[in-house]
Design an enzyme around this catalytic site. Sequence first.
Site, PDB file in Angstrom:
ATOM      1  N   HIS A 171      45.400 -23.452 -40.957  1.00 48.82           N
ATOM      2  CA  HIS A 171      45.640 -22.022 -40.760  1.00 48.82           C
ATOM      3  C   HIS A 171      46.133 -21.684 -39.358  1.00 48.82           C
ATOM      4  CE1 HIS A 171      42.991 -21.276 -44.402  1.00 48.82           C
ATOM      5  NE2 HIS A 171      44.027 -20.497 -44.631  1.00 48.82           N
ATOM      6  N   ARG A 199      40.813 -13.808 -54.033  1.00 47.50           N
ATOM      7  CA  ARG A 199      41.421 -12.873 -53.098  1.00 47.50           C
ATOM      8  C   ARG A 199      42.920 -12.831 -53.394  1.00 47.50           C
ATOM      9  NH1 ARG A 199      44.110 -15.065 -48.515  1.00 47.50           N
ATOM     10  NH2 ARG A 199      43.620 -13.205 -47.305  1.00 47.50           N
ATOM     11  N   GLU A 242      50.079 -13.949 -54.171  1.00 47.84           N
ATOM     12  CA  GLU A 242      49.265 -15.094 -54.546  1.00 47.84           C
ATOM     13  C   GLU A 242      47.877 -14.617 -54.961  1.00 47.84           C
ATOM     14  OE1 GLU A 242      51.194 -18.248 -51.322  1.00 47.84           O
ATOM     15  OE2 GLU A 242      49.180 -17.414 -51.001  1.00 47.84           O
ATOM     16  N   TYR A 265      56.039 -13.240 -39.168  1.00 44.42           N
ATOM     17  CA  TYR A 265      55.367 -14.386 -39.789  1.00 44.42           C
ATOM     18  C   TYR A 265      55.681 -14.463 -41.279  1.00 44.42           C
ATOM     19  CZ  TYR A 265      51.589 -17.168 -41.798  1.00 44.42           C
ATOM     20  OH  TYR A 265      50.871 -18.083 -42.523  1.00 44.42           O
ATOM     21  N   LYS A 266      55.744 -13.322 -41.932  1.00 41.49           N
ATOM     22  CA  LYS A 266      56.016 -13.309 -43.371  1.00 41.49           C
ATOM     23  C   LYS A 266      57.505 -13.419 -43.682  1.00 41.49           C
ATOM     24  CE  LYS A 266      51.722 -11.007 -44.705  1.00 41.49           C
ATOM     25  NZ  LYS A 266      51.232 -12.051 -45.612  1.00 41.49           N
TER      26      LYS A 266
END
Length: 355
Positions: free
Chosen positions: A193, A223, A265, A316-317
């Site tokens: 991570h 989640r 996700e 980041y995305k």
Amino acid sequence: MTIQFNDETFRDDYSFRNSEWAIKRFPFPFHEDSYMYSVNMEQHRGGPEGSVYEKRFDVDEHYVAEMRDRAMVLADDPLRCQSLPHMTLAGWDLLELIMVSKSEDYPDLFELYRDGNNWRWVNKPLGIDDSFVFLDETTLPYGPMEYITRQAQGDFCVLDQRDDNLWMDAGTVTTQADWSLDFDIGMNFFEWHAPVPLAHEKGIFVRALKFLLNIQQGAPARRLNWTMTVNPLLDTSPENYHKWGIQKTTITPENIGAKQHLRVELQTFFRLPRSNALVFPIRCYLCNFQDLMTVPKWGRRLHRVIRDLPEELATYKGFIDNRPMMLDYLSKFDDGQPTSDGIWPDLDSEPPLKA
């Protein structure tokens, strides 16, 4: 069979499409008009009938096409499926979990017969009817983890628990959002991570690890996570960035509704009985902007989330360059009216878009 499976592709001509049923059950990830990283874990105890949360492992209209795409990825790059030697028992645990879950939750599609260690598995959508000896690898065409994950939508990370940490020591990963199993194999929870911005400073991962280490057998958790993808491409791996990264430059004001996809996700976590490993399924759902905009609540909310997202997260995305064009498109579906709490579409109560 009760589900009509699509004949579609996630590459080349991109014939992937969501039916009206699939759009309404899409796991929209924003429960309010803003977004920031959080642990956001809850029990995976089913959900509303027909939702993606209802079954332990969701099977939908994209099942057959997704399994075809997985087989192509593994043929091109076998390292997308790896298992360190000490994880074989966990692979058998996972095989049992998926076979039992699918045969109980979708008895019209999957059948499992067990006589001691002599098992027979029937997968009607894929035309599979195999007999094998449980715990005997020589009786299957692949190792147990690879065998069953070639028949289950989403990626699967199998995490060994030791030294008060989780280690990514096995997995089948072909639909990931720009990370590599081959790079992460053998890493611990904090190491894999490490690239995520902001969350470390907020202590998100320390709290998440504490939660995950305490998941018990029979008490799975879940989640949602999200990012963006241009075109309905399942395989957005670093290994293939040269193929998909350039596609971000193909977005125009005229095609953004059809080509820009929200990628969500559904992440679940199951404790495995014999190995005590934790399996981390990551199921990818794709929906383009124009389909999302058919739900007024989601159209309003997505505009506000993307507009107010911190620059670090948009970078980041992977959509920081396209954010202005995305906001131009989404703003047409945000009339300023308030949105209801929660992730559900609320089609019966949400007001229609004002002209």
